[in-house]
Design a protein around this motif. Structure first.
Motif, PDB file in Angstrom:
ATOM      1  N   ILE A 286      26.123  53.251  48.311  1.00 34.86           N
ATOM      2  CA  ILE A 286      27.583  53.290  48.359  1.00 34.86           C
ATOM      3  C   ILE A 286      28.115  52.085  49.121  1.00 34.86           C
ATOM      4  CG2 ILE A 286      27.953  54.751  50.406  1.00 34.86           C
ATOM      5  CD1 ILE A 286      29.853  55.077  47.118  1.00 34.86           C
ATOM      6  N   SER A 287      27.409  51.654  50.165  1.00 39.38           N
ATOM      7  CA  SER A 287      27.829  50.465  50.897  1.00 39.38           C
ATOM      8  C   SER A 287      27.764  49.240  49.999  1.00 39.38           C
ATOM      9  CB  SER A 287      26.956  50.247  52.132  1.00 39.38           C
ATOM     10  OG  SER A 287      27.122  51.304  53.039  1.00 39.38           O
ATOM     11  N   ASN A 288      26.672  49.105  49.255  1.00 37.47           N
ATOM     12  CA  ASN A 288      26.544  47.971  48.340  1.00 37.47           C
ATOM     13  C   ASN A 288      27.618  48.035  47.257  1.00 37.47           C
ATOM     14  OD1 ASN A 288      24.912  45.568  47.786  1.00 37.47           O
ATOM     15  ND2 ASN A 288      24.591  46.565  45.821  1.00 37.47           N
ATOM     16  N   SER A 289      27.921  49.236  46.759  1.00 37.95           N
ATOM     17  CA  SER A 289      28.974  49.391  45.753  1.00 37.95           C
ATOM     18  C   SER A 289      30.310  48.902  46.290  1.00 37.95           C
ATOM     19  CB  SER A 289      29.116  50.859  45.334  1.00 37.95           C
ATOM     20  OG  SER A 289      28.024  51.264  44.586  1.00 37.95           O
ATOM     21  N   TYR A 290      30.612  49.259  47.523  1.00 34.93           N
ATOM     22  CA  TYR A 290      31.883  48.834  48.102  1.00 34.93           C
ATOM     23  C   TYR A 290      31.893  47.359  48.447  1.00 34.93           C
ATOM     24  CZ  TYR A 290      34.711  52.896  47.962  1.00 34.93           C
ATOM     25  OH  TYR A 290      35.509  53.895  47.498  1.00 34.93           O
ATOM     26  N   ILE A 291      30.764  46.820  48.833  1.00 36.98           N
ATOM     27  CA  ILE A 291      30.710  45.377  49.055  1.00 36.98           C
ATOM     28  C   ILE A 291      31.027  44.664  47.744  1.00 36.98           C
ATOM     29  CG2 ILE A 291      29.113  43.448  49.451  1.00 36.98           C
ATOM     30  CD1 ILE A 291      27.861  45.088  51.699  1.00 36.98           C
ATOM     31  N   ILE A 292      30.443  45.145  46.660  1.00 34.02           N
ATOM     32  CA  ILE A 292      30.654  44.504  45.361  1.00 34.02           C
ATOM     33  C   ILE A 292      32.091  44.658  44.883  1.00 34.02           C
ATOM     34  CG2 ILE A 292      30.059  44.725  42.917  1.00 34.02           C
ATOM     35  CD1 ILE A 292      27.157  45.047  43.792  1.00 34.02           C
ATOM     36  N   ILE A 293      32.647  45.863  44.996  1.00 36.88           N
ATOM     37  CA  ILE A 293      34.032  46.091  44.559  1.00 36.88           C
ATOM     38  C   ILE A 293      34.980  45.165  45.315  1.00 36.88           C
ATOM     39  CG2 ILE A 293      35.926  47.759  44.889  1.00 36.88           C
ATOM     40  CD1 ILE A 293      34.599  48.310  42.309  1.00 36.88           C
ATOM     41  N   CYS A 294      34.718  44.958  46.590  1.00 33.22           N
ATOM     42  CA  CYS A 294      35.609  44.149  47.418  1.00 33.22           C
ATOM     43  C   CYS A 294      35.306  42.653  47.366  1.00 33.22           C
ATOM     44  CB  CYS A 294      35.576  44.658  48.853  1.00 33.22           C
ATOM     45  SG  CYS A 294      36.240  46.322  48.999  1.00 33.22           S
ATOM     46  N   HIS A 295      34.255  42.252  46.662  1.00 35.26           N
ATOM     47  CA  HIS A 295      33.979  40.824  46.473  1.00 35.26           C
ATOM     48  C   HIS A 295      35.008  40.183  45.555  1.00 35.26           C
ATOM     49  CE1 HIS A 295      30.406  40.116  48.591  1.00 35.26           C
ATOM     50  NE2 HIS A 295      29.560  39.923  47.621  1.00 35.26           N
ATOM     51  N   PHE A 296      35.437  40.906  44.588  1.00 37.23           N
ATOM     52  CA  PHE A 296      36.241  40.351  43.516  1.00 37.23           C
ATOM     53  C   PHE A 296      37.565  39.742  43.986  1.00 37.23           C
ATOM     54  CE2 PHE A 296      38.611  40.439  39.508  1.00 37.23           C
ATOM     55  CZ  PHE A 296      37.661  39.961  38.627  1.00 37.23           C
ATOM     56  N   PRO A 297      38.416  40.480  44.707  1.00 44.62           N
ATOM     57  CA  PRO A 297      39.747  39.934  45.019  1.00 44.62           C
ATOM     58  C   PRO A 297      39.771  38.591  45.737  1.00 44.62           C
ATOM     59  CG  PRO A 297      39.716  42.283  45.430  1.00 44.62           C
ATOM     60  CD  PRO A 297      38.291  41.876  45.140  1.00 44.62           C
ATOM     61  N   PRO A 298      38.996  38.378  46.801  1.00 47.29           N
ATOM     62  CA  PRO A 298      39.163  37.093  47.492  1.00 47.29           C
ATOM     63  C   PRO A 298      38.651  35.879  46.709  1.00 47.29           C
ATOM     64  CG  PRO A 298      37.519  38.442  48.630  1.00 47.29           C
ATOM     65  CD  PRO A 298      38.086  39.261  47.526  1.00 47.29           C
ATOM     66  N   PHE A 299      37.707  36.081  45.816  1.00 46.44           N
ATOM     67  CA  PHE A 299      37.107  34.937  45.129  1.00 46.44           C
ATOM     68  C   PHE A 299      37.623  34.742  43.706  1.00 46.44           C
ATOM     69  CE2 PHE A 299      34.027  36.711  48.166  1.00 46.44           C
ATOM     70  CZ  PHE A 299      34.136  35.709  49.109  1.00 46.44           C
ATOM     71  N   PHE A 300      38.245  35.767  43.155  1.00 49.02           N
ATOM     72  CA  PHE A 300      38.720  35.697  41.788  1.00 49.02           C
ATOM     73  C   PHE A 300      39.970  34.830  41.652  1.00 49.02           C
ATOM     74  CE2 PHE A 300      41.279  37.533  38.282  1.00 49.02           C
ATOM     75  CZ  PHE A 300      40.444  37.189  37.236  1.00 49.02           C
ATOM     76  N   ALA A 301      40.804  34.809  42.676  1.00 46.29           N
ATOM     77  CA  ALA A 301      42.089  34.102  42.587  1.00 46.29           C
ATOM     78  C   ALA A 301      41.919  32.634  42.193  1.00 46.29           C
ATOM     79  CB  ALA A 301      42.831  34.217  43.914  1.00 46.29           C
ATOM     80  N   LYS A 302      40.983  31.943  42.808  1.00 45.55           N
ATOM     81  CA  LYS A 302      40.800  30.520  42.498  1.00 45.55           C
ATOM     82  C   LYS A 302      40.335  30.315  41.059  1.00 45.55           C
ATOM     83  CE  LYS A 302      38.699  26.222  44.031  1.00 45.55           C
ATOM     84  NZ  LYS A 302      39.112  25.589  42.821  1.00 45.55           N
ATOM     85  N   ILE A 303      39.386  31.139  40.619  1.00 47.62           N
ATOM     86  CA  ILE A 303      38.902  31.027  39.230  1.00 47.62           C
ATOM     87  C   ILE A 303      40.042  31.313  38.265  1.00 47.62           C
ATOM     88  CG2 ILE A 303      37.366  32.114  37.523  1.00 47.62           C
ATOM     89  CD1 ILE A 303      35.892  30.297  39.474  1.00 47.62           C
ATOM     90  N   ALA A 304      40.825  32.359  38.548  1.00 50.24           N
ATOM     91  CA  ALA A 304      41.935  32.732  37.669  1.00 50.24           C
ATOM     92  C   ALA A 304      42.979  31.617  37.606  1.00 50.24           C
ATOM     93  CB  ALA A 304      42.568  34.032  38.145  1.00 50.24           C
ATOM     94  N   GLU A 305      43.288  31.008  38.743  1.00 46.20           N
ATOM     95  CA  GLU A 305      44.241  29.899  38.744  1.00 46.20           C
ATOM     96  C   GLU A 305      43.700  28.710  37.964  1.00 46.20           C
ATOM     97  OE1 GLU A 305      45.165  29.143  42.849  1.00 46.20           O
ATOM     98  OE2 GLU A 305      46.601  30.816  42.925  1.00 46.20           O
ATOM     99  N   ASP A 306      42.398  28.441  38.098  1.00 45.31           N
ATOM    100  CA  ASP A 306      41.779  27.360  37.329  1.00 45.31           C
ATOM    101  C   ASP A 306      41.851  27.625  35.832  1.00 45.31           C
ATOM    102  OD1 ASP A 306      41.162  26.137  39.724  1.00 45.31           O
ATOM    103  OD2 ASP A 306      39.019  26.656  39.672  1.00 45.31           O
ATOM    104  N   LYS A 307      41.887  28.901  35.449  1.00 47.03           N
ATOM    105  CA  LYS A 307      41.961  29.279  34.034  1.00 47.03           C
ATOM    106  C   LYS A 307      43.406  29.411  33.551  1.00 47.03           C
ATOM    107  CE  LYS A 307      37.530  29.671  33.570  1.00 47.03           C
ATOM    108  NZ  LYS A 307      36.759  28.842  32.667  1.00 47.03           N
ATOM    109  N   GLY A 308      44.364  29.095  34.426  1.00 49.75           N
ATOM    110  CA  GLY A 308      45.773  29.103  34.033  1.00 49.75           C
ATOM    111  C   GLY A 308      46.489  30.428  34.211  1.00 49.75           C
ATOM    112  N   ALA A 309      45.850  31.389  34.852  1.00 51.90           N
ATOM    113  CA  ALA A 309      46.497  32.688  35.078  1.00 51.90           C
ATOM    114  C   ALA A 309      47.498  32.578  36.221  1.00 51.90           C
ATOM    115  CB  ALA A 309      45.458  33.749  35.389  1.00 51.90           C
ATOM    116  N   THR A 310      48.626  33.228  36.076  1.00 50.14           N
ATOM    117  CA  THR A 310      49.621  33.253  37.141  1.00 50.14           C
ATOM    118  C   THR A 310      49.206  34.263  38.205  1.00 50.14           C
ATOM    119  OG1 THR A 310      50.933  34.991  36.101  1.00 50.14           O
ATOM    120  CG2 THR A 310      51.458  32.703  35.488  1.00 50.14           C
TER     121      THR A 310
END
Length: 191
Positions: A9-33
């Motif tokens: 469960i700890s690993n699951s939550y680590i993974i779920i919470c990885h996405f938001p801080p690192f996704f923003a830059k990739i999404a902006e690079d892909k043209g997402a607002t």
């Protein structure tokens, strides 16, 4: 079981919470607002809100063990797939794939959460402390996630964070399988 469950469960939550801080830059690079990638990140909570009651209501059909192991596996695979988002072309396909990964991951996480609390309640029926400790581990994992992810991101970039953590979680699902009991939760329906 308690230590296996806490680790997963700890690993699951680590993974779920990885996405938001690192996704923003990739999404902006892909043209997402900001609103689009905010929606993509938010689909996790919306999906969990919709799926968790369904999993809980049908846990006796799904089985606690199957819900736990399969959903940990699904979360690991979705995390692995998230590591390859940087290779998708900008535009609609990137947004759709990102949403699909988040929705499937959140549905899997709903099964993990529901089955974890079921395992805790059955294993420790007279102790509220163990449910509190399970929740505490979830919160510690959520806190540690951006720190661990940030360190991995600095070492190997966006994909390393997701591929490594997703691979660990996928393997952990197979390791946990023989150690987990399967409970008949129908005996607890009335109480």
């Amino acid at each position: 079981m308690a230590s296996i469950g806490s680790s997963l469960i700890s690993n699951s939550y680590i993974i779920i919470c990885h996405f938001p801080p690192f996704f923003a830059k990739i999404a902006e690079d892909k043209g997402a607002t900001v609103s689009i990638y905010g929606f993509i990140v938010g689909t996790n909570c919306l999906t969990s809100f919709l799926v968790t009651p369904f999993v809980g209501k049908n846990l006796k059909v799904i089985s606690v063990r199957f819900a736990f192991v399969s959903e940990v596996f699904i979360g690991g695979i979705c995390c692995l797939l998230s590591g390859f988002l940087e290779y998708f072309p900008p535009g609609g396909s990137f947004v759709v794939i990102s949403i699909l990964i988040r929705v499937i991951h959140a549905a899997g996480n709903a099964g993990t959460i529901t089955s974890t609390f079921t395992y805790t309640a059955v294993e420790f029926p007279n102790s509220v402390l163990n449910s509190s400790l399970t929740r505490t581990m979830m919160n510690i994992a959520q806190f540690a996630s951006p720190i661990v992810g940030g360190a991995l991101h600095e070492v190997g970039g966006f994909k390393t964070t997701f591929i490594l953590m997703g691979g660990i979680q996928t393997i952990m699902a197979f390791i946990a399988l023989p150690f987990l009991a399967d409970y008949d939760v129908s005996q607890y329906d009335e109480g």
